[in-house]
Write a protein that holds these residues in place. Structure first.
Motif, short mmCIF file in Angstrom:
data_model
loop_
_atom_site.label_atom_id
_atom_site.label_comp_id
_atom_site.label_asym_id
_atom_site.label_seq_id
_atom_site.Cartn_x
_atom_site.Cartn_y
_atom_site.Cartn_z
N GLY A 12 0.81 -1.20 0.00
CA GLY A 12 0.00 0.00 0.00
C GLY A 12 0.85 1.26 0.00
N VAL A 18 -1.79 8.94 0.57
CA VAL A 18 -3.21 8.69 0.32
C VAL A 18 -4.05 9.86 0.81
CG1 VAL A 18 -5.16 7.16 0.83
CG2 VAL A 18 -2.88 6.19 0.43
N THR A 45 -4.76 -0.59 -5.84
CA THR A 45 -4.31 -0.41 -4.46
C THR A 45 -4.64 0.99 -3.97
OG1 THR A 45 -2.52 -2.03 -4.71
CG2 THR A 45 -2.29 -0.42 -2.94
N GLN A 49 -7.36 2.25 -1.08
CA GLN A 49 -6.91 3.04 0.06
C GLN A 49 -7.65 4.38 0.14
OE1 GLN A 49 -2.46 2.35 -0.82
NE2 GLN A 49 -2.53 2.65 1.39
#
Length: 275
Positions: A12, A18, A45, A49
């Protein structure tokens, strides 16, 4: 600007990265936030997220992949018979159910309940509609896909084959012209439904086969009982995407609202627009 705060996304992307992307979406007032990138760049991914981060802030968000709008195998087999054998393979322009994609995004944008299609990549089939995901009213749609926002090539760029697949199986160029025509004619209406676009930019196309092989291994690890592609099959499969992928690398850095360059480990190399 180089940044060591953003680790590679095998497990991640970093939470701060993010959060920055989510802030970018919300600050722009984007209802549909596009995440574009070549195979293996970490689009799915990042999308997952972003949904988790939005949920943590009390928002209702969903992720939608362009991959889930692939035409089912029987439809592609019909195209292969009617137009060109290479259209049996999912992914290139012209192998998506664009009316369904537009209808789905419109319903989500209008906060109408809808069902989100699912495509089974290992089985190469669309999952029956009774098994699709239910989505109610949403605050944010994260729409991810390998060719999002990519424009068609000029006709003269299609003359020479660029890989063994085109040379050996599309010598006359009819397949690549058909796909390019579809990209020019049918996809801009879908791109216009994206309010803001982020492009995950790999160091080049040459790394994509390795990244796609890693994806294949991960898919098979989740369900070892089901067949997947061999490395040789993955290398051939990726050639179906090469032309549009290289076009994306040429054009999306100027088209996308946010560009995040990645290194060979998929680590973001610098921040753009505060991300």
């Amino acid at each position: 600007m180089a940044s060591d705060a953003h680790p590679a996304p095998q497990h991640g992307f970093a939470a701060a990265f993010v959060a920055g992307v989510l802030d970018d979406a919300l600050d722009a007032g984007a209802k549909v936030y596009g995440v574009s990138g070549l195979q293996g760049t970490g689009k799915s991914t990042l999308a997952a997220q972003l949904v988790a981060a939005a949920t943590a802030r009390g928002l209702h968000a969903v992720t939608v992949s362009v991959d889930d709008f692939y035409l089912d195998r029987p439809q592609r087999q019909q195209l292969a018979r009617d137009v060109h054998p290479l259209l049996a393979t999912r992914g290139p322009p012209g192998t998506h159910d664009l009316p369904l994609a537009r209808e789905t995004l419109d319903a989500l944008r209008d906060r109408r309940s809808t069902r989100l299609p699912i495509f089974d990549k290992l089985g190469d089939r669309r999952v029956p509609s009774g098994q699709w995901r239910e989505a109610g009213e949403v605050d944010l749609v994260v729409f991810e896909g390998w060719l999002l926002g990519t424009p068609a090539e000029p006709a003269d760029a299609l003359e020479a084959p660029l890989n063994a697949l085109e040379r050996d199986e599309d010598a006359g160029g009819s397949w690549r012209r058909w796909c390019n025509d579809a990209l020019a004619r049918d996809y801009p209406a879908l791109w216009r439904r994206i309010d803001r676009l982020l492009f995950l930019q790999p160091p080049g196309f040459d790394i994509v086969p390795d990244w796609r092989w890693q994806q294949e291994q991960a898919l098979r690890a989740r369900d070892p009982s089901r067949p997947g592609m061999t490395r040789a099959q993955v290398d051939r499969f990726v050639q179906h995407y090469e032309r549009v992928s290289r076009q994306a690398l040429r054009t999306l850095p100027e088209i996308a609202d946010v560009v995040v360059a990645l290194d060979a480990d998929r680590k973001p190399l610098y921040r753009i627009s505060g991300i």
